[in-house]
Design an enzyme around this catalytic site. Structure first.
Site, mmCIF file in Angstrom:
data_model
loop_
_atom_site.group_PDB
_atom_site.id
_atom_site.type_symbol
_atom_site.label_atom_id
_atom_site.label_comp_id
_atom_site.label_asym_id
_atom_site.label_seq_id
_atom_site.Cartn_x
_atom_site.Cartn_y
_atom_site.Cartn_z
ATOM 1 N N GLY B 164 -14.095 0.600 -5.313
ATOM 2 C CA GLY B 164 -14.399 1.174 -6.615
ATOM 3 C C GLY B 164 -15.812 1.708 -6.745
ATOM 4 N N GLU B 199 -9.648 13.864 -6.774
ATOM 5 C CA GLU B 199 -8.230 13.628 -6.527
ATOM 6 C C GLU B 199 -7.529 13.573 -7.864
ATOM 7 O OE1 GLU B 199 -6.888 10.541 -3.418
ATOM 8 O OE2 GLU B 199 -6.674 9.532 -5.343
ATOM 9 N N LYS B 200 -6.275 13.981 -7.875
ATOM 10 C CA LYS B 200 -5.515 13.920 -9.128
ATOM 11 C C LYS B 200 -5.312 12.453 -9.510
ATOM 12 C CE LYS B 200 -1.128 15.419 -11.161
ATOM 13 N NZ LYS B 200 -1.727 15.938 -12.402
ATOM 14 N N HIS B 207 0.184 0.572 -7.125
ATOM 15 C CA HIS B 207 -0.410 0.511 -5.790
ATOM 16 C C HIS B 207 0.602 -0.184 -4.891
ATOM 17 C CE1 HIS B 207 -3.884 -0.103 -2.916
ATOM 18 N NE2 HIS B 207 -2.950 -0.919 -2.431
ATOM 19 N N GLU B 274 -1.759 2.378 2.582
ATOM 20 C CA GLU B 274 -1.724 2.265 1.132
ATOM 21 C C GLU B 274 -1.250 3.564 0.494
ATOM 22 O OE1 GLU B 274 -5.155 -1.095 0.371
ATOM 23 O OE2 GLU B 274 -5.639 0.983 -0.163
ATOM 24 N N GLU B 287 -4.802 5.628 1.764
ATOM 25 C CA GLU B 287 -5.660 5.372 2.920
ATOM 26 C C GLU B 287 -4.969 4.355 3.802
ATOM 27 O OE1 GLU B 287 -9.319 3.363 2.067
ATOM 28 O OE2 GLU B 287 -8.420 2.123 0.513
ATOM 29 N N ARG B 291 -7.009 -3.276 9.540
ATOM 30 C CA ARG B 291 -7.360 -4.689 9.698
ATOM 31 C C ARG B 291 -6.309 -5.532 9.008
ATOM 32 N NH1 ARG B 291 -8.575 -5.295 4.330
ATOM 33 N NH2 ARG B 291 -9.757 -3.592 3.427
ATOM 34 N N VAL B 294 -6.359 -9.070 2.898
ATOM 35 C CA VAL B 294 -6.477 -10.327 2.168
ATOM 36 C C VAL B 294 -5.082 -10.833 1.785
ATOM 37 C CG1 VAL B 294 -7.332 -11.376 0.019
ATOM 38 C CG2 VAL B 294 -8.745 -9.705 1.243
ATOM 39 N N ARG B 337 -5.638 -14.168 -6.362
ATOM 40 C CA ARG B 337 -6.957 -14.398 -5.776
ATOM 41 C C ARG B 337 -7.785 -15.243 -6.746
ATOM 42 N NH1 ARG B 337 -8.980 -8.863 -2.795
ATOM 43 N NH2 ARG B 337 -6.950 -8.258 -1.923
#
Lengths: 535, 490, 175
Positions: B164, B199-200, B207, B274, B287, B291, B294, B337
């Site tokens: 962000g 980006e639009k 997500h 993603e 993107e 790796r 989480v 989390r």
């Protein structure tokens, strides 16, 4: 233990009359106490506010543990002295709980002449320190005093039981291992400076607290130096440079909080163990005491009715109930504490005196504290009684009393005249605490008796000198004596002179005794032992 | 098979990786900064190496020290976890050069996927949908024109960014220039790379991401999707698998797109592709994270695959253990989390000490934690303390289990978002599975701490007071008869 | 403990013990609550009966605040203590004085500077020993008595502090 069966008729005219009378006395007491505590010229409060100080009463409330009692002592000390200008003798003394510990609190009343000491102030403070010594109670001094009243220095400075004795007692307390904490929230000038200096712990408020042998006026007079109180003996000076005071606090709240924390460091020694039970309310309403106490000093009443409204569950084990009936003796519990009660139900005769002496001995054998409820006009007089040994029987009571090692407590419930005062543990007999009721009268004899006695003496004197005995002369002697006695035998005069530890509303007696007994148990009982009884 | 693996990370992920190494009989080496002394990953590991660093995070980023630690301990593999050096292509290359197996993709793939502009172009060439966007190539004016041409609302993002930082939403043309400048400034400050792109912005987007495993030879399988729409400050808070209310055909399309991208890149090891999914069912590539994520446990719970074990096997050259048809998604799993933060103060990170830790246990629960009782939470590291994962036969079961577990979880001594997470789990919209990335903002009233009833307030205040020695003394240490007499005055 | 202000989740309530017999009565805000059967089932748990209902909660005392967890809700509670600024710990001192005679070798602050507890104000050298003089509490430097390279005697005031900005006696007291 059986409960006392009350024989009082609460619907009777007698009860009603006495109730109204005594309720009015209690209300008058409350008014006087309230005025003694709070009635001051507004400028005195303004002065404290301007200095950023709390009133001593407010300090006291903040110092005490919440929801715990405070047994204030001698609230009306000096109420009939100095034209009434020193309410409470300019000090506040009492017993309370701070950080869970029983303590004696002595606070200078800075709303009265900036807390200056009058002769009776010294007497009151000394009494508080004696209480601490006798009962092994820590002392918290809330210091804020301008020093001695210079105009009265001869009555407060030089003698054995005057101001110097305060610091002597402080040293004795410290030697005994009884802690003292001074919270310096105002000035401690001259002798007063020794209060924090002689205390084991001390805290001073920055800005308003000051400790010095000579304040700014005296320093100016002596050396010409013009200095502020803070410069001469303020918080930073004493906590950083002189070490006279241990801690500095930024304000009074912080000072009190720190003081409470210091007290919470005090160890609590074991208390003397006596028989104890769960506290229990009396069966009869203590409010009925107002209807039991007579409205005339010459009238008697059954002290069992008083006991029934003072002790746990109104239960009373009476000792030798059929013998020497003018002295009621027996066992009861007050707020859980087992006590032996000795109460007057009339004049002391030979049998009642011997019964009393014997009961005192029993309580000593039994480690039971003694509570004396006085309503005594004296021992019986006359040839017949002297032959029977009334004097030596009275002496037996005194011998037993003085030899007694258990703590003793006295309540002046009504009359206290003559030698009966002695045998019933009057002020001179080292009782731990002595309280009075507002109806109480005290003297070597009653006013009327004294007037008649003095008129009699005057008449004989005139006759001896061959002078005419005018009725008007004798009437004047009677009237003068009556007036003098009346003004000096009443409870307010007695308490003004600190002949007692304060006047109690009768309904408060139970709580006051409970606290007093609890306090007394902090000191070990001494060794029992008597002198020679004259048999 | 690798013999000894150094974990170039800390906290819960270090613990997580070591547990699998243990299970596989592989040696483990932990590294730590002094600030992390007493952290649980140190006790779990077979060996531990102290790293020096003026700033604690710098120690975990210090490539020289980490390589030296590998050498010193004879580690033949390095697991980077997430964050820190996990997506550092240079470090991956250097590790390989030193003869240490980097448990992750090759450096060139990291580099490709690490650059948002490059990766988007790569995806576009493969026919994977990407959101209409504009990249700054020429002058600022030209970029502004191009961006405006996409249509509002727009999202301005840092090319090198993440989390962000440098991200701005622009709803009108007049605000465009200022926001681009601000985004570029932030990007420069955080990533030392001021490049941004526009980006639009999809309204109420979801997500959705896909877990993939590749052998580096073009063989790639997916382990289905995860939904990570519930976010605050552009960071994920709740993740789950499968994504609720997602049409299975659409789900297959998204997974296929992910596999296509990874296969083309000859992706090696575990990665996540993603996507952003709009309400009308169109999805765009966002993107690829090269790796372990989480939120990988939710995938593990619904597929039964130990992703770390697979990572190690791949890095050991053993290839993929599974074929696509072996992977079955069963039941539902949700992860939350647990962070040291104050949700009611805009999720401001908090510090303190984990004075009391009581963790719920149960067959359907997993608590991946990097904390232990007594541990100090400092501002030196990320605010995430642990992850609580719950699975169930259905999503409703998983949500109910999560609610119960959050109620049982006790972490005292540092402000946390545990109660906030519990309110999410109880939220009606969440339960219905109608999720989008604006969920927390939209439901803020329902998610705010409810006003305490007087009896609850009294209960809490008194519990605190009874824990306080001063109060206990005041309440119980007053002797008789004083306690019985009470506030009496004579 | 005297009547005190307790803060729960940022909201301030007055708390005061009203009575101990027949049961503990505590006033919280405007309401008086009766508490009985206070127990500690484990070092971290507290159980009691509040107005007839059983309350059981977890508790942990941090350095400044207490964390309480009851029925799945965590509350942060702060108990104000008058005097907790720690007058006993010399944290209310205004004048910072020299413990030994010495020389000021470095001055780190100037008059008017706000300083925090523990902040180094000056470095002094006494008996060949360099010592940092630190602020005993938060505050503002009211006066620097000992300037750079000046010498001073034992007990001399080195720096005077005034209350920190926005802080005054009434705010500090009875907090």
């Amino acid at each position: 233990m059986p409960a006392i069966k009350s024989l009082i008729s609460t619907g009777s005219e007698d009860f009603r009359r006495r109730y109204v009378h005594n309720k009015a006395l209690a209300a008058a007491l409350k008014t006087k106490q309230d005025e003694s505590r709070h009635k001051r010229p507004q400028r005195d409060f303004d002065r404290l506010a301007k200095q950023g100080k709390m009133t001593p009463r407010k300090r006291l409330e903040k110092l005490l543990d919440p929801a715990t009692p405070f047994l204030e002592l001698s609230t009306l000390a000096a109420n009939m002295a100095y034209g009434g200008e020193a309410p409470g003798a300019a000090s506040i003394c009492g017993l309370g709980i701070v950080s869970g510990r029983e303590v004696v609190i002595h606070a200078a009343d800075s709303t009265v002449k900036a807390g200056a000491w009058y002769p009776l102030t010294v007497k009151k403070v000394l009494r508080a320190l004696d209480i601490a010594i006798e009962n092994h109670l820590p002392v918290i001094h809330l210091c804020d005093s301008a020093g001695g009243q210079l105009q009265m220095q001869s009555e407060l400075f030089p003698d054995k039981y005057m101001a110097g004795r305060i610091f002597r007692n402080q040293a004795i307390l410290s030697k005994m291992g009884i802690k003292q904490l001074a919270l310096v929230m105002g000035h401690c000038t001259a002798g007063g400076a020794y209060i924090p200096a002689m205390s084991d712990y001390s805290v001073i408020v920055r800005g308003t607290g000051g400790v010095f042998l000579g304040g700014p006026p005296l320093v100016k007079a002596a050396t010409g130096q013009v200095m502020t109180a803070d410069e001469i003996g303020g918080a930073d000076l004493h906590t950083q440079l002189s070490g006279t005071v241990d801690y500095a606090a930024d304000n009074e709240d912080e000072c009190i909080a720190l003081g409470r924390e210091i007290v919470s460091q005090f160890d609590r020694g074991p208390k003397t163990r006596i028989e104890q039970a769960e506290p229990e309310a009396p069966l009869y309403d203590p409010d009925e005491l107002y209807g039991i106490i007579p409205d005339d000093i010459k009238q008697g009443f059954d002290m069992r009715e008083v006991i029934a409204r003072m002790v746990d569950g109104s239960r009373f084990h009476e000792y030798k109930p059929a013998y020497g009936t003018t002295l009621v003796c027996g066992y009861a519990h007050i707020l859980g504490f087992k006590v032996g009660i000795i109460a007057n139900n009339g004049i002391l005769f030979n049998d009642s005196s011997k019964k009393g002496a014997h009961f005192i001995a029993l309580c000593n054998q039994n480690n039971t504290p003694l509570v004396f409820l006085q309503n005594i006009t004296g021992y019986m007089v006359g040839r017949e009684y002297e032959i029977a040994g009334i004097t030596k029987d009275g002496a037996k009571m005194i011998m037993a009393l003085v030899g007694s090692h258990v703590p003793k407590f006295t309540v002046m419930c009504h009359a206290s005249f003559g030698a009966g005062n002695y045998g019933m543990c009057g002020r001179a007999y080292d009782g731990r605490f002595l309280f009075s009721w507002p109806n109480h009268q005290i003297g070597i004899m009653g006013g009327e008796q004294a007037a008649n006695t003095l008129a009699e003496v005057r008449q004989r004197q005139l006759e001896r000198e061959g002078l005419p005995v005018g009725a008007d002369v004798l009437a004047k002697v009677r009237a003068d004596t009556m007036r003098a006695f009346d003004s000096q035998t009443n409870a307010y005069y007695a308490t003004s002179q600190l002949w007692d530890d304060g006047i109690l509303d009768p309904v408060d007696t139970r709580n006051a005794l409970g606290i007093a007994i609890s306090a007394a148990l902090n000191a070990p009982f001494g060794q029992p032992g008597n002198g020679i009884f004259r048999f | 098979m690798l013999k000894r693996v150094l974990i170039a990370n800390r906290g819960e992920i270090a613990c997580r990786v070591i547990r699998t190494l243990r299970a596989m009989g592989i040696g483990s080496v932990a590294v730590y900064h002094l600030e992390d002394r007493g952290a649980p990953h140190l006790d779990l590991a077979d060996e531990r190496v102290l790293l020096h660093g003026h700033v604690p995070t710098a120690a975990y980023l210090d490539q020289d020290q980490i390589i030296a630690a590998c050498k010193a301990t004879g580690a033949d593999g390095l697991h980077p976890g997430y964050g820190f050096l996990s997506e550092n292509a240079g470090f991956a290359a250097r590790t390989a050069k030193e003869g240490i197996a980097f448990i992750g993709p090759d450096a060139d793939v990291i580099k490709l996927m690490g650059d948002k502009i490059l990766s988007r172009n790569y995806a576009r060439k493969l026919g994977i949908p990407i959101a209409p966007s504009a990249t700054q190539t020429g002058t600022l004016e030209h970029f502004i024109d191009q961006a405006a041409a996409i249509g509002f609302p727009l999202l301005i993002k840092a090319s090198a960014g993440g989390g962000g930082k440098g991200m701005k939403i622009v709803r009108a043309a007049k605000d465009l220039e200022e926001n681009i400048r601000m985004a570029a400034g932030e990007a420069q400050r955080y990533f030392a790379d001021g490049r941004v792109y526009a980006e639009k912005l999809l309204e109420q987007p979801r997500h959705i991401e896909v877990q993939v495993l590749g052998d580096g030879k073009g063989n790639v399988i997916h382990l289905f999707e995860r939904e990570c729409s519930i976010q605050r400050r552009y960071q994920k808070v709740v993740e789950e698998s499968p994504a609720p209310n997602l049409d299975w055909k659409l789900r297959d399309q998204i997974c296929a797109a992910a596999v296509k991208l990874a296969s083309a890149a000859k992706y090696k090891n575990a990665g996540t592709v993603e996507f952003i999914l709009s309400a009308d069912g169109t999805f765009y590539f966002l993107e690829m994270n090269t790796r372990l994520q989480v939120e990988h446990p939710v995938t593990e719970m619904v597929t039964g695959v130990d992703l770390v074990a697979e990572q190690i096997k791949i890095a050991s050259g053993l290839g993929l253990s599974f074929a696509q048809q072996d992977i079955v998604q069963k039941g539902s799993a949700i992860e939350v989390r647990v962070c040291a933060e104050r949700p009611e103060r805009d999720f401001q990170p908090a510090v303190g000490r984990v004075g009391l830790l009581r963790v719920p246990v149960g067959g359907k629960l997993r608590f991946d934690a990097g904390i232990r009782e007594g541990q100090v939470v400092t501002p030196a590291f990320d605010s995430m303390l642990a992850k609580l994962i719950c699975c169930g036969d259905t999503r409703a079961d998983a949500v109910a289990g999560l609610s119960a577990a959050l109620r049982e979880l006790v972490i005292l001594g540092v402000p946390t978002n545990v109660d906030f997470l519990a309110r999410i789990a109880r939220n009606g919209v969440f339960k219905s599975g109608k999720l989008h990335t604006g969920f927390i903002g939209e439901q803020s009233a329902d998610l705010a701490p409810p006003a305490l009833a007087p009896s609850e307030e009294a209960a809490a205040v008194l519990t605190a007071l009874f824990d306080d020695a001063d109060f206990r003394r005041a309440a119980f240490d007053v002797p008789e008869p004083y306690a019985s007499i009470g506030a009496w005055r004579n | 403990m005297p009547p005190t202000k307790t803060t729960i989740n940022g909201r301030s309530v007055d708390t005061e013990i009203i009575a101990r017999r027949p049961a503990l009565a505590v006033k919280i805000g405007e309401a008086v609550h009766v508490v009985t059967d206070v127990r500690r089932p484990s070092p971290s748990e507290i159980e009691f009966t509040l107005d007839g209902s059983v309350v059981r909660g977890w508790c942990f005392a941090g350095p400044d605040e207490l964390y309480v967890r009851i029925a799945g809700n965590t509350h942060i509670v702060n108990i104000a203590r008058p005097g907790a600024s720690g007058a006993g710990n010399a944290q209310t001192v205004n004048d910072i004085r020299a413990e030994m005679p010495g020389t000021v070798v470095a001055l780190h602050i100037a008059e008017g500077d706000p300083v925090a507890l523990g902040q180094k104000l000056m470095t002094v050298e006494s008996m060949k020993l360099q010592i940092g003089v630190v602020a005993p509490r938060d505050g503002v430097v009211a006066k620097v008595h000992a300037q750079l390279n000046s010498t001073f005697d034992r007990g001399a005031a080195l720096v005077s502090l005034a209350p920190a900005v926005g802080e005054n006696a009434s705010a500090k007291g009875n907090g």
